[in-house]
Design a protein around this motif. Structure first.
Motif, short mmCIF file in Angstrom:
data_model
loop_
_atom_site.label_atom_id
_atom_site.label_comp_id
_atom_site.label_asym_id
_atom_site.label_seq_id
_atom_site.Cartn_x
_atom_site.Cartn_y
_atom_site.Cartn_z
N ASP A 35 51.62 30.07 73.38
CA ASP A 35 50.26 30.49 73.79
C ASP A 35 50.10 32.00 73.65
O ASP A 35 49.11 32.49 73.12
N SER B 59 51.96 26.30 84.50
CA SER B 59 51.10 25.69 83.50
C SER B 59 50.93 24.20 83.82
O SER B 59 51.74 23.62 84.55
N LEU C 101 42.51 29.15 86.47
CA LEU C 101 42.79 29.69 85.13
C LEU C 101 42.25 31.11 84.99
O LEU C 101 42.82 31.94 84.26
N GLU D 183 41.09 36.16 78.18
CA GLU D 183 42.41 35.93 77.58
C GLU D 183 43.55 36.25 78.53
O GLU D 183 44.64 35.71 78.43
N GLU E 136 46.04 36.16 81.47
CA GLU E 136 46.45 34.98 82.22
C GLU E 136 46.07 35.08 83.69
O GLU E 136 46.27 36.11 84.32
N ARG F 14 48.61 29.78 84.07
CA ARG F 14 48.75 30.39 82.75
C ARG F 14 47.95 29.66 81.67
O ARG F 14 47.38 30.28 80.77
N GLY F 15 47.93 28.33 81.75
CA GLY F 15 47.20 27.57 80.74
C GLY F 15 47.25 26.09 81.07
O GLY F 15 48.02 25.66 81.95
N ARG G 70 42.52 29.57 77.22
CA ARG G 70 43.87 29.12 77.62
C ARG G 70 43.91 27.63 77.97
O ARG G 70 44.78 27.18 78.70
N TRP H 131 43.87 23.83 76.09
CA TRP H 131 43.98 23.04 74.86
C TRP H 131 43.41 21.67 75.17
O TRP H 131 43.87 21.01 76.10
#
Ligand code: GLV
Length: 311
Positions: free
Chosen positions: A111, A217, A236, A240, A242, A246-247, A269, A271
């Motif tokens: 990431d 995460s 989140l 960008e 963090e 984190r994601g 962050r 998917w």
């Protein structure tokens, strides 16, 4: 026995099931209404309520997926008809791969490298040893237990959580509310493989997300309803850089397809994948369906779903 089949690509399923059940009459749900009425069994994934309502003498339903939330919520579902769901049936291996990809994505900083690439930044991050990257798996059913074992075999310490106590080789098992808090406090990646039930809805809320260590995460190949989306977005943070979380790698959503205006689509962050982590593989699923129908007909015990528990 007469079996009604409702699933995408039903003809392929029909032919393959017919090979496994010689003598059975297998009807696909696109047959005319008279031809598909009064079957003995329904094998289906998300059948329309009408298809269920038409039936008057169903002896059993086979859910052609692992989660029974959609079926149990179907307004046409008759009371008292035993339901059997697919258990693993090849899905655990596929979901295991999805989860492994997700864990490595964060543990090996893919990431961060992706974001750096946008700025043509050549900067290496020190690798955190797998042994220092505890993973939490919520849900230790047929799929969760297998996924947890796969991750443990990869060398990550794995903490598993289930509603009732379980004991599994290579996994530190936790249960109940206190067990959940203990797990959340120590994992760097949290994986959600719980069913959608009254108890699990929004289990991952503001409080649960705050209990995770800074920089943790999240991977959700389970059900979208497990997560309180507003709390997830807050954890989140924006942009960008963090946030506390984190994601997140998300495969399941409360509304699918994920609506075009969902902020998750464009979050830098997050998917998003289209509920593809564990498609039902035909071969193993058909073996289970055939075996279940055979056992139903023979009056042998079958492992049925508990509608009250929701799985
Ligand atoms: C898919 O989500 C399944 O429950 O099998």
């Amino acid at each position: 026995m007469r079996v009604l089949l409702h699933i995408d690509d039903a003809e392929t399923w029909r032919d393959a099931l017919a090979e496994r059940l010689p003598g059975a009459e297998i009807i696909t749900s696109d047959a005319p209404a008279e031809a598909r009425r009064d079957v003995d069994y329904l094998a289906a994934w998300k059948p329309p309520a009408e298809l269920l309502r038409e039936q008057t003498r169903l002896k059993g339903i086979v859910n052609l997926g692992a989660g029974v939330d959609a079926l149990l919520g179907n307004p046409g579902l008759p009371e008292g008809v035993p339901i059997v769901k697919l258990r693993d049936a090849g899905m655990a291996e596929l979901i295991g791969d999805y989860v492994r990809y997700g864990i490595l994505h964060f543990q090996r900083d893919f990431d961060r490298y992706r974001r750096q690439q946008a700025h043509r930044a050549w900067r290496e991050h020190a690798v955190t040893d797998k042994r220092d990257w505890p993973v939490g798996v919520l849900g230790l059913g047929a799929i969760g237990a297998r996924v947890a074992a796969t991750i443990a075999a990869d060398g990550f310490p794995v903490h598993g959580w289930s509603r009732s106590p379980k004991s599994l080789d290579t996994i530190s098992c936790h249960h109940g509310d206190a067990g959940l808090d203990a797990l959340l406090g120590r994992v760097r990646t949290l994986v959600l493989l719980l069913p959608d039930t009254r108890e699990t809805r929004h289990l991952i809320d503001e409080r649960a997300l705050a209990a995770l260590p800074e920089g943790a995460s999240l991977i959700n190949p389970g059900r979208g309803t497990l997560i309180d989306e507003q709390a997830l977005l807050a954890a989140l943070g924006e942009g960008e850089s963090e946030g506390r979380l984190r994601g997140a790698i998300l495969d399941a959503f409360p509304t699918e397809p994920l609506p075009a205006d969902s902020p998750l689509w464009s979050h830098p962050r997050v998917w998003v994948t289209p509920h593809m982590a564990g498609p039902t593989p035909l071969g193993e699923a058909l073996d289970q369906v055939a075996e279940t129908l055979r056992a139903f007909e023979a009056g042998e015990p079958v492992d049925t779903v508990d509608p009250g528990a929701g799985y």
